[in-house]
Design a protein around this motif. Sequence first.
Motif, short mmCIF file in Angstrom:
data_model
loop_
_atom_site.label_atom_id
_atom_site.label_comp_id
_atom_site.label_asym_id
_atom_site.label_seq_id
_atom_site.Cartn_x
_atom_site.Cartn_y
_atom_site.Cartn_z
N ALA A 106 0.85 -1.19 0.00
CA ALA A 106 0.00 0.00 0.00
C ALA A 106 0.88 1.24 0.00
N VAL A 107 0.35 2.31 -0.57
CA VAL A 107 1.13 3.53 -0.78
C VAL A 107 1.70 4.10 0.52
N PHE A 108 0.94 4.08 1.62
CA PHE A 108 1.41 4.67 2.87
C PHE A 108 1.84 3.61 3.89
N ARG A 109 2.32 2.48 3.42
CA ARG A 109 2.72 1.38 4.31
C ARG A 109 3.80 1.79 5.31
N ASP A 110 4.66 2.73 4.94
CA ASP A 110 5.76 3.15 5.82
C ASP A 110 5.57 4.57 6.36
N LEU A 111 4.37 5.09 6.28
CA LEU A 111 4.12 6.46 6.73
C LEU A 111 4.53 6.66 8.19
N ARG A 112 4.37 5.63 9.01
CA ARG A 112 4.72 5.72 10.44
C ARG A 112 6.21 5.97 10.66
N LYS A 113 7.04 5.78 9.63
CA LYS A 113 8.48 6.02 9.74
C LYS A 113 8.85 7.50 9.58
N LEU A 114 7.90 8.33 9.17
CA LEU A 114 8.20 9.75 9.01
C LEU A 114 8.42 10.42 10.36
N ALA A 115 9.29 11.40 10.36
CA ALA A 115 9.60 12.13 11.59
C ALA A 115 9.74 13.61 11.25
N ALA A 116 9.68 14.43 12.28
CA ALA A 116 9.84 15.88 12.11
C ALA A 116 11.11 16.16 11.29
N GLY A 117 10.97 17.03 10.31
CA GLY A 117 12.09 17.40 9.45
C GLY A 117 12.10 16.68 8.11
N ASP A 118 11.37 15.56 7.98
CA ASP A 118 11.32 14.85 6.70
C ASP A 118 10.59 15.70 5.65
N THR A 119 10.85 15.41 4.38
CA THR A 119 10.29 16.16 3.27
C THR A 119 9.18 15.39 2.57
N ILE A 120 8.12 16.11 2.24
CA ILE A 120 7.03 15.60 1.41
C ILE A 120 6.91 16.56 0.23
N GLU A 121 6.90 16.02 -0.98
CA GLU A 121 6.79 16.85 -2.17
C GLU A 121 5.44 16.63 -2.84
N VAL A 122 4.83 17.72 -3.26
CA VAL A 122 3.58 17.66 -4.00
C VAL A 122 3.80 18.38 -5.33
N LYS A 123 3.55 17.65 -6.42
CA LYS A 123 3.69 18.24 -7.76
C LYS A 123 2.31 18.66 -8.24
N ARG A 124 2.20 19.90 -8.68
CA ARG A 124 0.93 20.43 -9.19
C ARG A 124 0.77 20.09 -10.66
N LEU A 130 6.04 21.61 -4.84
CA LEU A 130 5.93 22.21 -3.51
C LEU A 130 6.58 21.27 -2.51
N ARG A 131 7.44 21.80 -1.65
CA ARG A 131 8.12 20.98 -0.64
C ARG A 131 7.60 21.35 0.75
N PHE A 132 7.11 20.32 1.44
CA PHE A 132 6.59 20.47 2.79
C PHE A 132 7.53 19.77 3.75
N THR A 133 7.60 20.29 4.98
CA THR A 133 8.42 19.70 6.02
C THR A 133 7.51 19.14 7.11
N VAL A 134 7.75 17.88 7.48
CA VAL A 134 6.97 17.25 8.54
C VAL A 134 7.25 17.97 9.85
N THR A 135 6.17 18.33 10.55
CA THR A 135 6.31 19.00 11.85
C THR A 135 5.92 18.08 13.00
N ALA A 136 5.02 17.12 12.75
CA ALA A 136 4.56 16.22 13.82
C ALA A 136 3.79 15.06 13.22
N THR A 137 3.63 14.02 14.03
CA THR A 137 2.76 12.91 13.68
C THR A 137 1.87 12.63 14.89
#
Length: 187
Positions: A106-124, A130-137
Amino acid sequence: MTRTRAIGFALTALAALAALALPAVLVAGQSDADTAKAIGTPASADEPQRVTIPSIGVDSPLLRLARDQAPPPEKGMTAGWYTASAMPGRPGAAVITGHEAADGRAVFRDLRKLAAGDTIEVKRGDGKLLRFTVTATETVGRAAAFPTGKVFGTTGERALRLVTCTGDRDARGHPVRNLIVYATLRA
């Protein structure tokens, strides 16, 4: 140019324009039930087309979803953007959801591994990245009240929320928790 040729030319030009515009009109005019069919085809240039999370190997086109929808099970490797949420990069919370699976497919199978400071990119749709920075989970029990206000609520930030089901499975095999990743647009 004769009148007949001019009319023929105008009809040909009109047909060509309609052929170019039709895909966008079809996607934009879909009912909520049909939005899951539009994969990676934003209705406008500033709508999100793809989500990429380099640290966990996610690279997915985005389905267009109504707020109460989830990507269909057969699209488990595809994430979806809630069209009722903010456009990524604009003030407000843009919400993207995807599946996590016990078997790891599944696409988000490892989502729990993300931590503050990790990058998420969204292409329009226009190619802008657009680059987003993880702040919390946050992990919440599904039996508890989902933090709707915190996830979908009004905010002046240019925020991104990723949501998936996670954790142990109930008797029917459904995860008993939701995992929410909070991120903000990099300046």
